[in-house]
Design a protein around this motif. Structure first.
Motif, short mmCIF file in Angstrom:
data_model
loop_
_atom_site.label_atom_id
_atom_site.label_comp_id
_atom_site.label_asym_id
_atom_site.label_seq_id
_atom_site.Cartn_x
_atom_site.Cartn_y
_atom_site.Cartn_z
N GLN A 214 -2.75 48.06 13.54
CA GLN A 214 -3.85 48.59 14.36
C GLN A 214 -4.06 47.63 15.33
OE1 GLN A 214 -7.23 49.43 11.60
NE2 GLN A 214 -6.68 51.64 11.82
N PHE A 215 -4.46 48.15 16.48
CA PHE A 215 -4.71 47.47 17.80
C PHE A 215 -5.65 48.10 18.97
CE2 PHE A 215 -0.65 49.35 17.82
CZ PHE A 215 -0.66 50.15 18.96
N ARG A 216 -6.16 47.35 19.72
CA ARG A 216 -7.04 48.01 20.68
C ARG A 216 -5.74 48.04 21.88
NH1 ARG A 216 -10.27 44.59 18.03
NH2 ARG A 216 -12.59 44.87 18.06
N LEU A 217 -6.08 48.95 22.75
CA LEU A 217 -4.97 49.40 23.80
C LEU A 217 -5.73 49.59 25.04
CD1 LEU A 217 -1.96 50.51 24.29
CD2 LEU A 217 -2.92 52.58 23.17
N VAL A 218 -4.91 49.04 26.25
CA VAL A 218 -5.45 49.23 27.55
C VAL A 218 -4.40 49.55 28.37
CG1 VAL A 218 -6.52 48.12 29.51
CG2 VAL A 218 -7.14 47.39 27.23
N GLY A 219 -4.53 50.77 29.14
CA GLY A 219 -3.24 51.21 29.95
C GLY A 219 -3.84 51.48 31.45
N HIS A 220 -3.04 51.20 32.25
CA HIS A 220 -3.20 51.52 33.70
C HIS A 220 -2.31 52.32 34.28
CE1 HIS A 220 -3.67 51.05 38.15
NE2 HIS A 220 -2.45 50.42 38.18
N ASP A 221 -2.46 53.49 35.19
CA ASP A 221 -1.61 54.17 35.62
C ASP A 221 -0.20 54.87 34.70
OD1 ASP A 221 -0.41 55.27 38.33
OD2 ASP A 221 1.03 53.86 37.97
N ARG A 222 0.82 54.34 34.92
CA ARG A 222 1.85 54.78 33.96
C ARG A 222 1.46 54.22 32.50
NH1 ARG A 222 3.30 58.78 36.48
NH2 ARG A 222 5.12 59.13 35.03
N GLY A 223 1.09 53.24 32.55
CA GLY A 223 0.70 52.44 31.19
C GLY A 223 -0.56 53.27 30.57
N ALA A 224 -1.45 53.69 31.43
CA ALA A 224 -2.47 54.79 30.86
C ALA A 224 -1.94 56.04 30.05
CB ALA A 224 -3.53 54.99 31.78
N ARG A 225 -0.88 56.66 30.80
CA ARG A 225 -0.21 57.81 30.18
C ARG A 225 0.22 57.52 29.01
NH1 ARG A 225 -1.46 61.61 33.42
NH2 ARG A 225 -1.58 61.21 35.64
N CYS A 226 1.15 56.27 28.81
CA CYS A 226 1.53 55.89 27.68
C CYS A 226 0.58 55.70 26.59
CB CYS A 226 2.48 54.86 27.78
SG CYS A 226 2.92 53.95 26.23
N ALA A 227 -0.61 54.91 26.75
CA ALA A 227 -1.71 54.72 25.96
C ALA A 227 -2.18 56.02 25.51
CB ALA A 227 -2.67 53.99 26.72
N TYR A 228 -2.51 57.19 26.27
CA TYR A 228 -3.36 58.19 25.64
C TYR A 228 -2.18 58.99 24.96
CZ TYR A 228 -2.07 61.76 29.43
OH TYR A 228 -1.51 62.60 30.24
N ARG A 229 -0.78 59.03 25.19
CA ARG A 229 0.06 59.69 24.38
C ARG A 229 0.04 59.01 23.03
NH1 ARG A 229 1.19 63.93 22.68
NH2 ARG A 229 0.84 64.71 24.68
N TYR B 296 12.89 59.09 28.41
CA TYR B 296 11.94 58.53 29.25
C TYR B 296 10.35 59.40 29.39
CZ TYR B 296 15.38 55.29 30.68
OH TYR B 296 16.07 54.21 30.78
N GLY B 297 10.16 60.19 28.42
CA GLY B 297 9.11 60.79 28.35
C GLY B 297 8.15 59.63 27.85
N MET B 298 6.62 60.20 27.84
CA MET B 298 5.96 59.07 27.29
C MET B 298 5.70 59.19 25.69
SD MET B 298 4.58 57.35 29.54
CE MET B 298 4.49 57.20 31.52
N ARG B 299 6.20 60.10 25.15
CA ARG B 299 6.28 60.16 23.75
C ARG B 299 7.27 58.79 23.10
NH1 ARG B 299 5.58 65.39 20.87
NH2 ARG B 299 3.58 65.09 21.14
N ALA B 300 8.31 58.90 23.67
CA ALA B 300 9.39 57.98 23.41
C ALA B 300 8.79 56.46 23.85
CB ALA B 300 10.64 58.44 24.14
N ILE B 301 8.45 56.41 25.11
CA ILE B 301 7.92 55.13 25.63
C ILE B 301 6.85 54.63 24.68
CG2 ILE B 301 6.97 54.10 27.59
CD1 ILE B 301 8.03 55.88 29.51
N ALA B 302 5.90 55.47 24.26
CA ALA B 302 4.73 55.15 23.37
C ALA B 302 5.44 54.59 22.18
CB ALA B 302 3.75 56.22 23.17
#
Length: 289
Positions: A97-112, A77-83
């Motif tokens: 390739q794709f554009r990526l938008v993340g909010h809150d928990r999704g933002a942590r997934c996005a930057y990872r 359940y770490g962000m590396r696995a979720i990403a």
């Protein structure tokens, strides 16, 4: 809601990921926060679908996505696995390739995701977070009182799970009623869906596992990124000012950080490099405090 979108469930190496896809054009992936699911994008996604192929998913452990077993180190359940799930979903649809938008928990997934798979991300928007190491390292009284949910959900099993099981709506309503700037922003059916996921023991446990991972494996990985950044040349004062509110208060919800990654290439910055710039700014703010 999500008219014209197709529902999908895609098997990755680690979980089944549920979501919706609609529109046409360049692909963009939308990732939700807490206590939400992909339904949080129900007003945004149809508008984006006028110009883009929009993919909105439930993160591993959330909504109707799978809840694989956790481990003692919380790695599943770490962000590396979720990403990694999200990359596999997009590739299964043919999007390298794709554009990526993340909010809150999704933002942590996005930057990872952008750090681990920089060539996959052509544009990146990270909303409502700063690096997790800065959040924990600068946590103070304001953070403790405003964002107690972080510590509560990360508490040892089965304490938070049992409390959630007893009154899931109480926790969800607290988050939906006290965190948003816009009151009454959540339609009744969307609010009910969020309560429903917290009412499921497997999902509630998975969400807690993610917060335990945030305090351990995610923290360690983010701190390693922060340790590697170079503060030369110095971060401009104007750039530090953008982040000063969130870092001095210790509250991650105080900042919206759009990170504009460009298409990969020898002369263009990657989204991963832009995320490292976010780490560099946060580190400069910490050292100058």
């Amino acid at each position: 809601m999500f008219d014209g979108f197709d529902v999908f469930d895609i098997e990755t190496r680690g979980a089944t990921i549920h979501g919706r896809r609609g529109g046409s054009g360049p692909p963009v992936l939308l990732l939700h926060g807490i206590p939400e699911t992909h339904l949080m994008w129900h007003k945004v996604a149809p508008r984006l679908a006028e110009k883009y192929t929009v993919v909105a998913t439930d993160l591993r452990g959330w909504g109707d996505s799978g809840t694989p077993p956790s481990t003692s180190d919380h790695e599943p359940y770490g962000m590396r696995a979720i990403a990694r799930d999200q990359v596999e979903v997009m590739r299964s649809m043919g999007y390298e390739q794709f554009r990526l938008v993340g909010h809150d928990r999704g933002a942590r997934c996005a930057y990872r995701l952008a750090l681990d798979e920089p060539d996959a991300v052509t544009r990146l928007a990270v909303m409502d977070v700063v690096p997790i190491g800065d959040v924990y390292n600068r946590a103070d009284r304001a953070f403790s009182l405003s964002y107690w949910v972080w510590s509560f959900l990360a508490a040892p099993e089965p304490v938070p799970e049992r409390f959630i099981e007893a009154a899931p709506a109480v926790l969800v309503d607290f988050m939906l009623d006290t965190w948003p700037e816009v009151k009454d922003a959540f339609p009744a059916e969307v609010r009910a869906a969020y309560v429903e996921q917290f009412s499921d023991p497997a999902t509630a446990h998975a969400i807690c596992a993610e917060f335990r991972a945030a305090a351990t494996v995610d923290y360690q990985q983010d701190e390693a990124e922060a340790d590697a950044v170079d503060l030369h040349p110095p971060v401009p004062a104007t750039q530090r000012l953008i982040h000063s509110g969130s870092l001095t208060s210790g509250c991650p919800g105080d900042v919206v950080t759009p990170v504009s990654g460009k298409a990969s290439g020898s002369s263009a910055a990657t989204a991963g490099q832009d995320v490292r710039e976010l780490f560099r700014v946060a580190k400069a703010m910490t050292l100058s405090a």
